[in-house]
Design a protein around this motif. Structure first.
Motif: not given
Length: 74
Positions: A2-11, A27-31, A55-59, A64-69
């Motif tokens: 289990k990982i926590k995913v946080k999305l920002f802005a248009t995501f 799994s990776t950030v890309l996955d 993107l290739h980093d393994v979780l 906690t993964l944070v993604l920003f556009p």
């Protein structure tokens, strides 16, 4: 795992702000981006547990993964 995913802005549009998700070990950030139908080129900033990541980093379990556009403004 289990990982926590946080999305920002248009995501967040049509998705969520914060969600705990299940992924296979290794799994990776890309996955995660692929599962969320986010194009890799659209990920401007990715962070794992507050540290810059690629993107290739393994979780790992509990990350906690944070993604920003790309974000513009002035």
């Amino acid at each position: 795992m289990k990982i926590k995913v946080k999305l920002f802005a248009t995501f967040r549009e049509g998705r969520f702000a914060v969600e705990t998700m299940e992924f296979p070990e290794g799994s990776t950030v890309l996955d995660v981006a692929n599962k969320l139908q986010i194009k890799p080129d659209d990920v401007s900033i990715a962070m794992i547990n507050g540290s810059s990541s690629e993107l290739h980093d393994v979780l790992k379990e509990g990350d906690t993964l944070v993604l920003f556009p790309p974000v513009g403004g002035g």
